[in-house]
Design a protein around this motif. Structure first.
Motif, PDB file in Angstrom:
ATOM      1  N   THR A  67     -46.341  15.657  14.702  1.00  0.00           N
ATOM      2  CA  THR A  67     -47.551  16.152  15.353  1.00  0.00           C
ATOM      3  C   THR A  67     -48.350  14.961  15.868  1.00  0.00           C
ATOM      4  O   THR A  67     -48.662  14.042  15.115  1.00  0.00           O
ATOM      5  CB  THR A  67     -48.398  16.961  14.353  1.00  0.00           C
ATOM      6  OG1 THR A  67     -47.645  18.093  13.904  1.00  0.00           O
ATOM      7  CG2 THR A  67     -49.682  17.443  15.009  1.00  0.00           C
ATOM      8  N   ALA A  69     -51.762  13.745  17.092  1.00  0.00           N
ATOM      9  CA  ALA A  69     -53.110  14.290  16.941  1.00  0.00           C
ATOM     10  C   ALA A  69     -54.175  13.210  16.887  1.00  0.00           C
ATOM     11  O   ALA A  69     -53.955  12.105  16.395  1.00  0.00           O
ATOM     12  CB  ALA A  69     -53.192  15.134  15.666  1.00  0.00           C
ATOM     13  N   GLN A  71     -58.632  14.059  17.102  1.00  0.00           N
ATOM     14  CA  GLN A  71     -59.622  14.993  17.628  1.00  0.00           C
ATOM     15  C   GLN A  71     -60.528  14.376  18.690  1.00  0.00           C
ATOM     16  O   GLN A  71     -61.235  15.082  19.400  1.00  0.00           O
ATOM     17  CB  GLN A  71     -60.470  15.600  16.498  1.00  0.00           C
ATOM     18  CG  GLN A  71     -61.648  14.758  16.040  1.00  0.00           C
ATOM     19  CD  GLN A  71     -61.241  13.682  15.039  1.00  0.00           C
ATOM     20  OE1 GLN A  71     -60.051  13.404  14.880  1.00  0.00           O
ATOM     21  NE2 GLN A  71     -62.203  13.075  14.381  1.00  0.00           N
ATOM     22  N   ASP A 101     -51.983  22.345  23.783  1.00  0.00           N
ATOM     23  CA  ASP A 101     -53.300  22.119  24.372  1.00  0.00           C
ATOM     24  C   ASP A 101     -53.495  23.078  25.553  1.00  0.00           C
ATOM     25  O   ASP A 101     -52.693  23.058  26.487  1.00  0.00           O
ATOM     26  CB  ASP A 101     -53.398  20.670  24.849  1.00  0.00           C
ATOM     27  CG  ASP A 101     -54.811  20.286  25.285  1.00  0.00           C
ATOM     28  OD1 ASP A 101     -55.613  21.191  25.555  1.00  0.00           O
ATOM     29  OD2 ASP A 101     -55.096  19.080  25.348  1.00  0.00           O
ATOM     30  N   CYS A 196     -51.410  18.166  20.491  1.00  0.00           N
ATOM     31  CA  CYS A 196     -52.559  18.950  20.018  1.00  0.00           C
ATOM     32  C   CYS A 196     -53.741  18.855  20.977  1.00  0.00           C
ATOM     33  O   CYS A 196     -53.894  17.867  21.682  1.00  0.00           O
ATOM     34  CB  CYS A 196     -53.022  18.455  18.651  1.00  0.00           C
ATOM     35  SG  CYS A 196     -51.796  18.645  17.367  1.00  0.00           S
ATOM     36  N   THR A 204     -54.675  23.217  16.256  1.00  0.00           N
ATOM     37  CA  THR A 204     -54.332  21.949  15.628  1.00  0.00           C
ATOM     38  C   THR A 204     -53.832  22.160  14.204  1.00  0.00           C
ATOM     39  O   THR A 204     -52.891  21.493  13.756  1.00  0.00           O
ATOM     40  CB  THR A 204     -55.547  21.004  15.631  1.00  0.00           C
ATOM     41  OG1 THR A 204     -55.957  20.779  16.980  1.00  0.00           O
ATOM     42  CG2 THR A 204     -55.212  19.672  14.988  1.00  0.00           C
TER      43      THR A 204
END
Length: 326
Positions: A67, A69, A71, A101, A196, A204
């Motif tokens: 993943t 990622a 934020q 996304d 993500c 997420t």
């Protein structure tokens, strides 16, 4: 004969003495130091091009599900996902990219149609369609598959709230798809990369539950580490309650400019805190990297000999060598 063709000819005889030929070519490249930054960059690009020419990447023992990622937006998360995927595919591996996304930028960069109504990750998450229903072929790389994201995904965060097993839907779909390919005698997927959105919502969370590893792109800027602690807390929470196998295996420094003290300081701080996880390769700021998506391509296919493409290919190779992360 061009420099690229002469380099390529060095590997035509076969792979048996490839390492000797690579070392011979590398030793012929003149050294350059930081007092001549342009010459140093050219020398580094040449070394990478020689090292990567015709190189087949090592396959993992089992499918690695990673993943990607962070934020914080604008750190090169999607760019990293698509270019690592393209580099791995170019290295002879079978790769699947899942675009989670709603902006669909990964789908755009990989040249896959993602208009509203196209089979997409939305159908998998909300309508419980099998992943194979939404898988599309990347036109630039035969061994690269994509599950696109459409604008329909923008409402999925709300729709998922009331659904059963809302956090584990993507993981179940991926596991079933891997099993389905094995039953059909299709080549095993070597890597699954999940892109993500820049948030810590249900999309997420699904990606974190799906992945066994987390790759965090970190921009070499002042705000790079702000919010990272919250991301790590979220990963720990997922570990405790939903996915015990999840761990941060890889950190990649992006938008790196060696000419600035700031970039060097950020890189040092990241390496001090996450030494074993941080790749030695850094991704530079690059016009070619930014241009490529407007042509529906990754920089690896758009300008394969550019500094940015070579950096991502080197990072992908380094990722395959990091056996301790698996």
């Amino acid at each position: 004969m061009t420099a690229d063709s002469s380099i390529g000819s060095a590997f035509e005889v076969g792979s048996q003495d490839r390492e000797e030929r690579v070392q011979a070519l590398l030793s012929s490249i003149p050294l350059a130091d930081e007092t001549t930054p342009l010459a140093a960059q050219l020398a580094e690009d040449t070394r990478r091009r020689v090292s990567l020419q015709g190189l087949q990447f090592q396959r993992p023992e089992s499918t690695r599900i990673i993943t990607v990622a962070n934020q914080k937006g604008g750190v090169g998360k999607t760019t990293t996902t698509v270019n690592l995927a393209a580099s791995l595919a170019q290295g002879g591996l079978n790769v699947l990219v899942i675009d989670s996304d709603p902006q669909g930028n990964a789908s755009t960069a990989l040249g896959v149609d993602h208009r509203s109504g196209i089979p997409s990750i939305y159908d998998v998450l909300v309508n419980e369609e099998p992943l194979s229903y939404a898988v599309a072929q990347c036109p630039d790389f035969e061994s690269l598959l994509v599950v696109p994201a459409t604008i329909d995904l923008s409402g999925a965060e709300i729709e998922l709230v009331s659904l059963v097993s809302r956090e584990t839907r993507l993981r179940r779909a991926v596991d079933e798809y891997v099993k389905e390919r094995a039953e059909q005698g299709l080549p095993r997927l070597d890597y699954v990369l999940v892109d993500c959105p820049p948030s810590l919502g249900l999309l997420t969370v699904n990606a974190f539950v799906t992945g066994r590893e987390v790759l965090i792109p970190i921009q070499c800027e002042y705000y790079a580490l702000e919010g990272l602690s919250q991301l790590l807390k979220t990963i720990q929470m997922i570990q405790s309650h939903l996915n015990r196998d999840l761990h941060v295996s890889t950190i990649l420094l992006t938008m790196y400019d060696a000419r600035t003290n700031l970039a060097q300081q950020v890189a040092k701080e990241v390496r001090d805190h996450f030494g074993s996880q941080t790749l030695a390769t850094t991704i530079p700021r690059s016009v070619r990297i930014s241009e490529a998506p407007s042509y529906g391509q990754t920089v690896v296919s758009y300008e394969p000999t550019s500094t940015g493409a070579l950096a991502y290919r080197q990072a992908a190779f380094e990722l395959t060598q990091n056996a301790s992360a698996q």
